[in-house]
Design a protein around this motif. Sequence first.
Motif, PDB file in Angstrom:
ATOM      1  N   ARG A 148      -7.400 -51.368  30.328  1.00 31.19           N
ATOM      2  CA  ARG A 148      -7.563 -52.521  31.390  1.00 31.19           C
ATOM      3  C   ARG A 148      -5.631 -53.404  31.298  1.00 31.19           C
ATOM      4  O   ARG A 148      -5.575 -53.526  32.125  1.00 31.19           O
ATOM      5  N   GLY A 149      -5.132 -53.172  30.740  1.00 29.77           N
ATOM      6  CA  GLY A 149      -4.138 -52.900  30.348  1.00 29.77           C
ATOM      7  C   GLY A 149      -2.813 -51.977  31.444  1.00 29.77           C
ATOM      8  O   GLY A 149      -1.902 -52.528  31.945  1.00 29.77           O
ATOM      9  N   GLU A 150      -3.321 -51.392  31.371  1.00 26.85           N
ATOM     10  CA  GLU A 150      -2.764 -50.072  32.180  1.00 26.85           C
ATOM     11  C   GLU A 150      -3.396 -49.953  33.786  1.00 26.85           C
ATOM     12  O   GLU A 150      -2.513 -49.465  34.539  1.00 26.85           O
ATOM     13  N   TRP A 151      -4.068 -51.035  34.404  1.00 22.56           N
ATOM     14  CA  TRP A 151      -4.290 -51.289  35.455  1.00 22.56           C
ATOM     15  C   TRP A 151      -2.709 -52.091  36.338  1.00 22.56           C
ATOM     16  O   TRP A 151      -2.456 -53.014  35.796  1.00 22.56           O
ATOM     17  N   PRO A 152      -2.306 -51.215  36.913  1.00 24.44           N
ATOM     18  CA  PRO A 152      -1.330 -51.274  37.753  1.00 24.44           C
ATOM     19  C   PRO A 152      -1.189 -53.050  38.039  1.00 24.44           C
ATOM     20  O   PRO A 152       0.204 -53.282  38.479  1.00 24.44           O
ATOM     21  N   ILE A 153      -1.855 -53.961  39.259  1.00 24.33           N
ATOM     22  CA  ILE A 153      -1.792 -54.709  39.741  1.00 24.33           C
ATOM     23  C   ILE A 153      -2.474 -55.713  39.214  1.00 24.33           C
ATOM     24  O   ILE A 153      -3.667 -56.515  39.799  1.00 24.33           O
ATOM     25  N   SER A 154      -2.380 -55.867  37.782  1.00 28.65           N
ATOM     26  CA  SER A 154      -3.209 -56.649  36.944  1.00 28.65           C
ATOM     27  C   SER A 154      -2.897 -58.036  37.136  1.00 28.65           C
ATOM     28  O   SER A 154      -1.539 -58.495  37.476  1.00 28.65           O
ATOM     29  N   TYR A 155      -3.850 -59.183  37.382  1.00 23.96           N
ATOM     30  CA  TYR A 155      -3.179 -60.413  37.337  1.00 23.96           C
ATOM     31  C   TYR A 155      -3.871 -61.128  36.465  1.00 23.96           C
ATOM     32  O   TYR A 155      -4.587 -60.812  35.470  1.00 23.96           O
ATOM     33  N   PHE A 156      -3.855 -62.112  35.805  1.00 28.47           N
ATOM     34  CA  PHE A 156      -3.697 -62.575  34.523  1.00 28.47           C
ATOM     35  C   PHE A 156      -3.995 -64.588  35.084  1.00 28.47           C
ATOM     36  O   PHE A 156      -4.085 -65.098  35.720  1.00 28.47           O
ATOM     37  N   PHE A 157      -4.449 -64.719  33.497  1.00 32.54           N
ATOM     38  CA  PHE A 157      -4.676 -65.897  33.316  1.00 32.54           C
ATOM     39  C   PHE A 157      -3.333 -66.102  32.945  1.00 32.54           C
ATOM     40  O   PHE A 157      -2.745 -65.812  31.710  1.00 32.54           O
ATOM     41  N   ASN A 158      -2.713 -67.175  33.930  1.00 29.54           N
ATOM     42  CA  ASN A 158      -1.818 -67.424  33.646  1.00 29.54           C
ATOM     43  C   ASN A 158      -1.393 -69.105  32.755  1.00 29.54           C
ATOM     44  O   ASN A 158      -1.863 -69.935  32.814  1.00 29.54           O
ATOM     45  N   ARG A 164     -15.685 -48.784  48.055  1.00 25.91           N
ATOM     46  CA  ARG A 164     -14.861 -48.686  46.441  1.00 25.91           C
ATOM     47  C   ARG A 164     -13.931 -48.918  45.753  1.00 25.91           C
ATOM     48  O   ARG A 164     -12.695 -49.024  46.220  1.00 25.91           O
ATOM     49  N   VAL A 165     -13.708 -48.780  45.386  1.00 26.43           N
ATOM     50  CA  VAL A 165     -12.341 -49.733  44.391  1.00 26.43           C
ATOM     51  C   VAL A 165     -12.138 -48.245  43.784  1.00 26.43           C
ATOM     52  O   VAL A 165     -12.187 -47.304  43.576  1.00 26.43           O
ATOM     53  N   LEU A 166     -10.387 -48.154  44.582  1.00 23.24           N
ATOM     54  CA  LEU A 166      -9.496 -46.972  43.996  1.00 23.24           C
ATOM     55  C   LEU A 166      -8.811 -47.378  43.395  1.00 23.24           C
ATOM     56  O   LEU A 166      -8.390 -47.190  42.961  1.00 23.24           O
ATOM     57  N   PRO A 167      -9.475 -46.244  42.268  1.00 32.15           N
ATOM     58  CA  PRO A 167      -8.854 -45.986  40.925  1.00 32.15           C
ATOM     59  C   PRO A 167      -6.359 -45.983  41.215  1.00 32.15           C
ATOM     60  O   PRO A 167      -6.290 -45.411  41.726  1.00 32.15           O
ATOM     61  N   LEU A 168      -6.278 -46.908  39.862  1.00 32.91           N
ATOM     62  CA  LEU A 168      -4.582 -46.261  40.283  1.00 32.91           C
ATOM     63  C   LEU A 168      -4.143 -46.234  39.018  1.00 32.91           C
ATOM     64  O   LEU A 168      -4.881 -45.665  37.711  1.00 32.91           O
ATOM     65  N   SER A 169      -2.337 -45.519  39.367  1.00 31.26           N
ATOM     66  CA  SER A 169      -1.895 -45.897  37.993  1.00 31.26           C
ATOM     67  C   SER A 169      -0.513 -46.564  37.621  1.00 31.26           C
ATOM     68  O   SER A 169      -0.032 -46.632  39.217  1.00 31.26           O
ATOM     69  N   LYS A 170       0.353 -46.129  37.018  1.00 29.79           N
ATOM     70  CA  LYS A 170       1.575 -46.689  37.317  1.00 29.79           C
ATOM     71  C   LYS A 170       2.364 -46.128  37.914  1.00 29.79           C
ATOM     72  O   LYS A 170       3.437 -46.489  38.178  1.00 29.79           O
ATOM     73  N   ARG A 171       2.237 -44.730  37.297  1.00 38.99           N
ATOM     74  CA  ARG A 171       3.196 -43.557  37.544  1.00 38.99           C
ATOM     75  C   ARG A 171       2.913 -42.003  38.294  1.00 38.99           C
ATOM     76  O   ARG A 171       1.568 -42.386  37.756  1.00 38.99           O
ATOM     77  N   GLN A 172       3.740 -41.730  38.185  1.00 39.83           N
ATOM     78  CA  GLN A 172       3.485 -40.433  38.643  1.00 39.83           C
ATOM     79  C   GLN A 172       2.671 -39.505  37.226  1.00 39.83           C
ATOM     80  O   GLN A 172       4.414 -39.460  35.977  1.00 39.83           O
ATOM     81  N   GLY A 173       1.982 -38.936  36.899  1.00 37.13           N
ATOM     82  CA  GLY A 173       1.339 -38.498  35.732  1.00 37.13           C
ATOM     83  C   GLY A 173       0.174 -38.829  35.110  1.00 37.13           C
ATOM     84  O   GLY A 173      -0.283 -38.369  33.557  1.00 37.13           O
ATOM     85  N   SER A 174       0.669 -40.772  35.110  1.00 35.42           N
ATOM     86  CA  SER A 174      -0.358 -41.419  34.959  1.00 35.42           C
ATOM     87  C   SER A 174      -1.491 -41.717  35.000  1.00 35.42           C
ATOM     88  O   SER A 174      -2.194 -40.602  36.065  1.00 35.42           O
ATOM     89  N   PRO A 175      -2.669 -41.508  34.250  1.00 31.44           N
ATOM     90  CA  PRO A 175      -4.457 -41.899  34.497  1.00 31.44           C
ATOM     91  C   PRO A 175      -4.345 -42.646  35.282  1.00 31.44           C
ATOM     92  O   PRO A 175      -4.038 -43.747  35.301  1.00 31.44           O
ATOM     93  N   TYR A 176      -5.346 -42.117  36.312  1.00 36.73           N
ATOM     94  CA  TYR A 176      -6.081 -43.281  37.453  1.00 36.73           C
ATOM     95  C   TYR A 176      -6.891 -43.950  36.398  1.00 36.73           C
ATOM     96  O   TYR A 176      -7.877 -43.467  35.940  1.00 36.73           O
ATOM     97  N   VAL A 177      -6.571 -44.834  37.010  1.00 36.11           N
ATOM     98  CA  VAL A 177      -7.653 -46.576  36.398  1.00 36.11           C
ATOM     99  C   VAL A 177      -8.633 -47.455  36.830  1.00 36.11           C
ATOM    100  O   VAL A 177      -7.763 -47.588  38.055  1.00 36.11           O
ATOM    101  N   LEU A 178      -9.055 -47.947  36.272  1.00 34.26           N
ATOM    102  CA  LEU A 178      -9.741 -49.145  36.927  1.00 34.26           C
ATOM    103  C   LEU A 178      -9.778 -50.583  36.919  1.00 34.26           C
ATOM    104  O   LEU A 178      -9.161 -50.007  35.041  1.00 34.26           O
TER     105      LEU A 178
END
Length: 491
Positions: free
Chosen positions: A418-428, A397-411
Amino acid sequence: MKAGRYAALLAAALVPLAAFAQEGAIPEPKPLVARYRAEDGRLTIGGGPEAEQVAGAAAGKLTARISGPDGAVPLLTQGTVMLAILPRTLTAMESAVVRRFSGGVPFTLPLMQGLYAHLRRDAAGTVDARALPIAASLLAPGGQTALTRSLPAYKPLSPEKLDEALQALSALPGATYAEAGSGYRAKDGTLAIVGSDTLTELLPDILQAYARRAPDVRFTTDLRGSSTAMPALSAGTSLIAPMGREAWQNDIDAFRQVKGYAPTRIRIAYASHGPRPDGKTPPAIYVNASNPVSGLTMEQVRRIFAAGADGGDIADWGQLQGAPHSDRSAPIHVYGARDDGGFGTAMRLSKLDGLPFSARYRSMASGKAILAAVAADPLAIGYATWMDAGDAPAGVRVLPLSKRQGSPYVLPAADGHRGEWPISYFFNVYVDARPEPGSGSRTAPEAKALLRFLLSDQGQSIIARHSREENGYLPLDSANLAEERAKVEAL
């Protein structure tokens, strides 16, 4: 050894290297073009300083462009140089990139001990016919004498190796490559864009809308993969380099050798979203489906996957809340991509603050191999690249992540987080922004105008309309959009 047999063995030895680090299937090849005829009629070769001596040994038929060993490969890929003169063989990554664009495994010809000439081959295995007599002259007695005299740091080939090289060269078929201009602007004014094959539906839609705003600007696109984008930008044969991933370190190093500075990155959209049954899941961290851990902060991710992160390494599941075992000594088994200059290296540099991988990190050959290991191991955690729908086994399963302690876990889902996903990759989109005296830079005005449109409300709405596709990108949130608009205005 027979010429055909030697050539076949050489090709067979190179094919596994070319298959390494591919972005899916090799796209339909296109006829190769030659951009390496200089104004005086000589043919251009590239590489380090050795290229000048090699050109000098070719009886006035060649001219050299000093671009460095790394920089010569994108120039070779795009046909800006006929030969890449390197004091080494091609890396697996370089061979894969050249093959992805040209359709054929590049041919490596030893010139001296430790010095090689690399040629493009098309899907039929042919090289530019003009290269064959020149290469043969370099292996002839006069050429070898000239090379030995001008390159005393290299030893001449042994008689046996020289004979093998001549036989392999004689077995190569030659073809006539059409000549083309050296830049991204065609004779009719059309601007070329070379880039990611994940944009084959999105980018034409964007360019069609842009044409209604700027009817005098026309584009041609060649979308064969992100690995083809940076070589084209380095060679000056693409206006921009649109990529569905970050540029890897070897991409940036090659560009810097050619240009003397790094490319400039502009983020246009979030790359992919999921997990979902009808598209790609973006790079994510996976755990075994039986693992009850609810999520991780990025600080914890760094402490698990890297060595020497602030706070110390996390080696056991018992160090995390909601550990899968009551035994605090249950070790975390860490899986990920190889640190070979590709995705694994880019992830380490951009997501792990450049720290080395943990001593417990187990390198795997592919994303599917990583997830297979995680599915089979209750103590596993893995960092995997983009995964097609259906490729992830049921046991992960995909593990939810958060940018910092206290922030919500997101997928990385298609919602407001979507902008809160801390390991986002982009159309660059990478652009050639040459530094100017002071704090400015010089960018092609056509590139800047197109970037403005991509980041406009209209451009972002077009991206949103394509979000349900397999490679579906998502528009940037307001904070990221403001950051990228400011970067473009500063170009």
